[in-house]
Design an enzyme around this catalytic site. Structure first.
Site, PDB file in Angstrom:
ATOM      1  N   SER A 206      57.016  21.454  18.787  1.00  0.00           N
ATOM      2  CA  SER A 206      55.975  21.883  19.654  1.00  0.00           C
ATOM      3  C   SER A 206      54.885  20.817  19.722  1.00  0.00           C
ATOM      4  O   SER A 206      54.886  20.096  18.667  1.00  0.00           O
ATOM      5  CB  SER A 206      55.434  23.218  19.251  1.00  0.00           C
ATOM      6  OG  SER A 206      54.107  23.418  20.063  1.00  0.00           O
TER       7      SER A 206
ATOM      8  N   TYR B 124      51.219  28.876  12.885  1.00  0.00           N
ATOM      9  CA  TYR B 124      52.195  28.216  13.736  1.00  0.00           C
ATOM     10  C   TYR B 124      52.366  27.004  13.786  1.00  0.00           C
ATOM     11  O   TYR B 124      53.331  26.300  13.556  1.00  0.00           O
ATOM     12  CB  TYR B 124      51.786  28.922  15.153  1.00  0.00           C
ATOM     13  CG  TYR B 124      52.743  28.252  16.253  1.00  0.00           C
ATOM     14  CD1 TYR B 124      54.117  28.915  16.307  1.00  0.00           C
ATOM     15  CD2 TYR B 124      52.433  27.424  17.240  1.00  0.00           C
ATOM     16  CE1 TYR B 124      54.787  28.676  17.509  1.00  0.00           C
ATOM     17  CE2 TYR B 124      53.337  27.029  18.244  1.00  0.00           C
ATOM     18  CZ  TYR B 124      54.577  27.459  18.190  1.00  0.00           C
ATOM     19  OH  TYR B 124      55.509  27.199  19.325  1.00  0.00           O
TER      20      TYR B 124
HETATM   21  N1  NAP Z   1      56.424  28.460  25.480  1.00  0.00           N
HETATM   22  C1  NAP Z   1      55.746  27.625  25.040  1.00  0.00           C
HETATM   23  O1  NAP Z   1      54.694  27.063  25.512  1.00  0.00           O
HETATM   24  C2  NAP Z   1      56.451  26.647  23.742  1.00  0.00           C
HETATM   25  C3  NAP Z   1      55.878  25.563  23.469  1.00  0.00           C
HETATM   26  C4  NAP Z   1      56.198  24.746  22.354  1.00  0.00           C
HETATM   27  C5  NAP Z   1      57.241  25.161  21.493  1.00  0.00           C
HETATM   28  N2  NAP Z   1      57.822  26.415  21.995  1.00  0.00           N
HETATM   29  C6  NAP Z   1      58.848  26.934  20.990  1.00  0.00           C
HETATM   30  O2  NAP Z   1      60.153  27.101  21.980  1.00  0.00           O
HETATM   31  C7  NAP Z   1      60.870  27.816  21.214  1.00  0.00           C
HETATM   32  C8  NAP Z   1      61.274  29.136  22.160  1.00  0.00           C
HETATM   33  O3  NAP Z   1      60.337  29.738  22.608  1.00  0.00           O
HETATM   34  P1  NAP Z   1      60.101  30.393  24.223  1.00  0.00           P
HETATM   35  O4  NAP Z   1      58.896  30.050  24.640  1.00  0.00           O
HETATM   36  O5  NAP Z   1      61.324  30.224  24.848  1.00  0.00           O
HETATM   37  O6  NAP Z   1      59.797  31.808  23.797  1.00  0.00           O
HETATM   38  P2  NAP Z   1      60.418  33.271  24.045  1.00  0.00           P
HETATM   39  O7  NAP Z   1      60.939  33.453  25.527  1.00  0.00           O
HETATM   40  O8  NAP Z   1      59.787  34.167  23.551  1.00  0.00           O
HETATM   41  O9  NAP Z   1      61.779  33.072  23.207  1.00  0.00           O
HETATM   42  C9  NAP Z   1      61.987  32.954  22.017  1.00  0.00           C
HETATM   43  C10 NAP Z   1      63.434  33.617  21.501  1.00  0.00           C
HETATM   44  O10 NAP Z   1      63.575  33.534  20.086  1.00  0.00           O
HETATM   45  C11 NAP Z   1      64.249  34.716  19.731  1.00  0.00           C
HETATM   46  N3  NAP Z   1      63.948  35.017  18.551  1.00  0.00           N
HETATM   47  C12 NAP Z   1      62.749  35.864  17.909  1.00  0.00           C
HETATM   48  N4  NAP Z   1      62.809  36.196  16.576  1.00  0.00           N
HETATM   49  C13 NAP Z   1      64.336  36.027  16.484  1.00  0.00           C
HETATM   50  C14 NAP Z   1      65.307  36.499  15.275  1.00  0.00           C
HETATM   51  N5  NAP Z   1      64.606  36.841  14.124  1.00  0.00           N
HETATM   52  N6  NAP Z   1      66.431  36.013  15.281  1.00  0.00           N
HETATM   53  C15 NAP Z   1      66.925  35.494  16.376  1.00  0.00           C
HETATM   54  N7  NAP Z   1      66.283  35.152  17.589  1.00  0.00           N
HETATM   55  C16 NAP Z   1      65.165  35.373  17.578  1.00  0.00           C
HETATM   56  C17 NAP Z   1      64.047  35.653  20.989  1.00  0.00           C
HETATM   57  O11 NAP Z   1      65.144  36.435  20.940  1.00  0.00           O
HETATM   58  P3  NAP Z   1      65.340  37.839  20.609  1.00  0.00           P
HETATM   59  O12 NAP Z   1      63.957  38.588  20.251  1.00  0.00           O
HETATM   60  O13 NAP Z   1      66.358  38.413  21.576  1.00  0.00           O
HETATM   61  O14 NAP Z   1      65.820  37.915  19.000  1.00  0.00           O
HETATM   62  C18 NAP Z   1      63.657  34.877  22.130  1.00  0.00           C
HETATM   63  O15 NAP Z   1      65.352  34.526  22.718  1.00  0.00           O
HETATM   64  C19 NAP Z   1      60.061  28.550  20.018  1.00  0.00           C
HETATM   65  O16 NAP Z   1      60.383  28.131  18.930  1.00  0.00           O
HETATM   66  C20 NAP Z   1      58.417  28.300  20.375  1.00  0.00           C
HETATM   67  O17 NAP Z   1      57.912  28.012  19.205  1.00  0.00           O
HETATM   68  C21 NAP Z   1      57.195  27.101  22.929  1.00  0.00           C
END
Ligand code: NAP
Length: 248
Positions: free
Chosen positions: A141, A154
């Site tokens: 990130s 985080y």
């Molecule tokens: N959105 C942003 O602004 C942003 C920016 C930089 C980086 N990121 C990173 O991008 C990645 C994806 O996030 P997103 O933004 O797409 O958010 P999101 O829509 O909340 O997706 C998070 C995913 O992680 C899964 N997850 C959570 N706990 C888990 C576990 N114990 N085992 C397996 N899967 C798990 C969730 O699936 P289930 O709940 O179904 O398990 C969900 O599919 C993350 O690593 C986040 O830190 C996001």
């Protein structure tokens, strides 16, 4: 390089960046293992991918549980014979100030964002080493490059992923012909903010949505496909992808 016929494991495939990337990989001809805990969501995405002519299987996986990760990876290999791409993407960001001592949320972030990536890496590496090829993509990130108030833990987890990715690249690239990409997005529209329990940071993030145009999950998916499709001698080691309006 074509993705046609390649096998990909995508963690966090039930929403946001993971779901968009899984769809994009399938559109590009990859066979996709959709991994997360919400199996109903995964089944729906699997059906959509298949209806569009792609190939995917839903894999119930909790990345914090090494046995669950191992079983899921084995299920993928049993279905498609190998594993070429691992997108270590599952993660969460329950923002809060350190002084509020939300210790269980800190531990959860370390378990999912760091130990989860280690678990999936350990499960896919033997296959990649054996076949002398593979591509590991880790979702870090902007928080893996800078530190922000309310996100100390985080940021610590994402800095760990940035460091781990470079370490993997150094040890695996030349020796085992495995490419490693660390993707570092700025703000992306997803469900990430929905799990914030702290009222102040929840409000801050809602406000932010009105102030700037976030990246779409598909923007990150496109970037990942670009990295995967690079010629075999090219490893896009770090990808820092920002919304144009995010000037911090
Ligand atoms: N959105 C942003 O602004 C942003 C920016 C930089 C980086 N990121 C990173 O991008 C990645 C994806 O996030 P997103 O933004 O797409 O958010 P999101 O829509 O909340 O997706 C998070 C995913 O992680 C899964 N997850 C959570 N706990 C888990 C576990 N114990 N085992 C397996 N899967 C798990 C969730 O699936 P289930 O709940 O179904 O398990 C969900 O599919 C993350 O690593 C986040 O830190 C996001």
């Amino acid at each position: 390089m074509t993705l046609n016929g390649k096998t990909a494991l995508v963690t966090g495939a039930s929403s946001g960046i993971g779901a968009a990337t899984a769809r994009k990989l399938a559109e590009n001809g990859a066979k996709v293992g959709l991994a997360a805990r919400r199996i109903d969501r995964l089944t729906g995405i699997q059906q959509q991918i298949r209806a569009a002519g792609g190939d995917a299987i839903a894999i119930a996986m909790d990345v914090t549980d090494a046995a669950s990760v191992q079983a899921g990876t084995e299920k993928l290999v049993a279905a498609y014979g190998t594993i070429d791409i691992a997108f270590n993407n599952a993660g969460l960001m329950p923002a809060s100030d350190i002084e509020t001592l939300k210790v269980s949320e800190w531990q959860r972030m370390v378990d999912v964002n760091v130990k989860g990536v280690l678990n999936t890496t350990a499960s896919v590496l033997p296959y990649m080493i054996k076949q002398r090829s593979g591509h590991i993509i880790n979702t870090s990130s902007i928080a893996g490059r800078k530190v922000f108030p309310g996100r100390a833990v985080y940021c610590a987890t994402k800095h760990a992923i940035t460091a781990l990715s470079e370490g993997l690249r150094l040890e695996l690239s030349r020796k085992h012909n495995i490419r490693v990409t660390c993707i570092q997005p700025g703000a992306v529209e997803s469900e990430l903010f929905e799990h914030v329990s702290d009222a102040h940071y929840r409000e801050q993030m809602e406000k932010l949505k009105g102030e700037m145009t976030f990246l779409k999950a598909e923007d990150i998916a496109d970037t990942i496909v670009f990295a995967l499709r690079a010629p075999p001698h090219v490893d896009l080691a770090e990808l820092f992808v920002m919304p144009t309006q995010q000037a911090w």
